[in-house]
Motif scaffolding. Structure first.
Motif, PDB file in Angstrom:
ATOM      1  N   LEU A 159      47.396  -8.231 -31.494  1.00 41.94           N
ATOM      2  CA  LEU A 159      46.350  -7.908 -30.529  1.00 41.94           C
ATOM      3  C   LEU A 159      46.075  -6.408 -30.490  1.00 41.94           C
ATOM      4  O   LEU A 159      46.955  -5.592 -30.783  1.00 41.94           O
ATOM      5  N   ARG A 162      44.528  -2.913 -25.640  1.00 46.07           N
ATOM      6  CA  ARG A 162      44.026  -3.350 -24.339  1.00 46.07           C
ATOM      7  C   ARG A 162      44.165  -4.858 -24.183  1.00 46.07           C
ATOM      8  O   ARG A 162      44.443  -5.365 -23.087  1.00 46.07           O
ATOM      9  N   GLU A 163      43.997  -5.591 -25.259  1.00 47.61           N
ATOM     10  CA  GLU A 163      44.188  -7.044 -25.213  1.00 47.61           C
ATOM     11  C   GLU A 163      45.646  -7.370 -24.865  1.00 47.61           C
ATOM     12  O   GLU A 163      45.913  -8.277 -24.066  1.00 47.61           O
ATOM     13  N   ARG A 164      46.556  -6.605 -25.447  1.00 47.17           N
ATOM     14  CA  ARG A 164      47.969  -6.839 -25.172  1.00 47.17           C
ATOM     15  C   ARG A 164      48.302  -6.505 -23.717  1.00 47.17           C
ATOM     16  O   ARG A 164      49.060  -7.227 -23.065  1.00 47.17           O
ATOM     17  N   HIS A 193      38.564  -9.845 -22.860  1.00 47.02           N
ATOM     18  CA  HIS A 193      39.862  -9.654 -23.517  1.00 47.02           C
ATOM     19  C   HIS A 193      40.665 -10.960 -23.535  1.00 47.02           C
ATOM     20  O   HIS A 193      41.299 -11.288 -24.548  1.00 47.02           O
ATOM     21  N   ARG A 196      39.132 -13.268 -26.196  1.00 46.26           N
ATOM     22  CA  ARG A 196      39.477 -12.848 -27.558  1.00 46.26           C
ATOM     23  C   ARG A 196      40.941 -13.133 -27.865  1.00 46.26           C
ATOM     24  O   ARG A 196      41.291 -13.518 -28.984  1.00 46.26           O
ATOM     25  N   THR A 197      41.796 -12.939 -26.870  1.00 46.15           N
ATOM     26  CA  THR A 197      43.225 -13.206 -27.061  1.00 46.15           C
ATOM     27  C   THR A 197      43.464 -14.684 -27.353  1.00 46.15           C
ATOM     28  O   THR A 197      44.239 -15.041 -28.254  1.00 46.15           O
TER      29      THR A 197
END
Length: 222
Positions: A159, A162-164, A193, A196-197
């Motif tokens: 990821l 920011r996604e993480r 986010h 997308r994750t």
């Protein structure tokens, strides 16, 4: 407002009657069908198009776990809440990993079950981080802990930063608005986010993100 379409699945007719009675009192929930076994679920879902399925785990022919796995493999899958009599149950954890949005105990007060259906229909999981940790601790599978942790960390490592960060916040049970305030971003950005994750990690819902974050050992300080 369009009512939430609910399918009830339980092999005990008394349990189904009780669930039907309590749900029938909610103006925003419509019971579109009932099933006594998981084998009946695919055809009923095709016919009734529920938004949420309230699914018993233990049934005689096809259990709720198998039925949940089959449903969540569909592109247009309804959300699933599993019904159980135990907090720490290996089948509950397997159902969550298969894509169930949460679970409720059969002795849960009626108002809380109704609220659980509403929450899941709105896209919120019915599972607290504390319960997640307790459940995993009591039902750890044969995979060594270190292997599970390494696999989870490797997946999260794919990821963007920011996604993480959003994924970890989801693991801590934060709602979108709370994540937005904590990470100084808009709610729309948080939702993007999360979406997308889910796509990158091939996951079904926020519960599975939370389970992965837990497996990676990122909640151990809580």
């Amino acid at each position: 407002m369009t009512p939430i379409r609910l399918l009830l699945v339980d092999d005990d007719p008394l349990v189904r009657a009780g669930l039907s009675f309590m749900m029938g009192g909610a103006d925003d929930i419509e019971i579109v069908g009932e099933a006594a076994d998981g084998s009946e679920v695919p055809a009923l879902v095709d016919r009734t198009r529920p938004d949420v399925v309230l699914m018993d785990i233990r049934m005689p022919l096809v259990d709720g776990l198998t039925a949940t796995e089959e449903l969540r493999g569909r592109a247009d899958a309804p959300d699933v809440i599993v019904l159980t009599t135990f907090h720490a149950d290996e089948q509950v954890l397997r159902a969550l990993r298969a894509g169930a949005a949460g679970f409720v105990l059969k002795d849960t007060p009626p108002a809380e079950i109704v609220q659980a259906v509403r929450r899941v229909a709105a896209g919120d999981p019915v599972l607290s981080p504390t319960v997640t940790r307790q459940l995993i601790a009591h039902t750890a599978g044969p995979e060594p802990h270190l292997d599970r942790t390494a696999r989870a960390r490797a997946r999260l490592g794919t990821l963007a930063e920011r996604e993480r960060e959003v994924a970890v916040a989801v693991g801590h049970g934060r709602a979108n608005a709370e994540i937005a305030a904590e990470l100084f971003m808009s709610v729309a950005t948080v939702k993007a986010h999360v979406s997308r994750t889910l796509t990158k990690l091939n996951l079904n819902n926020r519960v599975q993100i939370a389970l992965l974050v837990h497996d990676a050992g990122l909640l151990e300080d809580e």
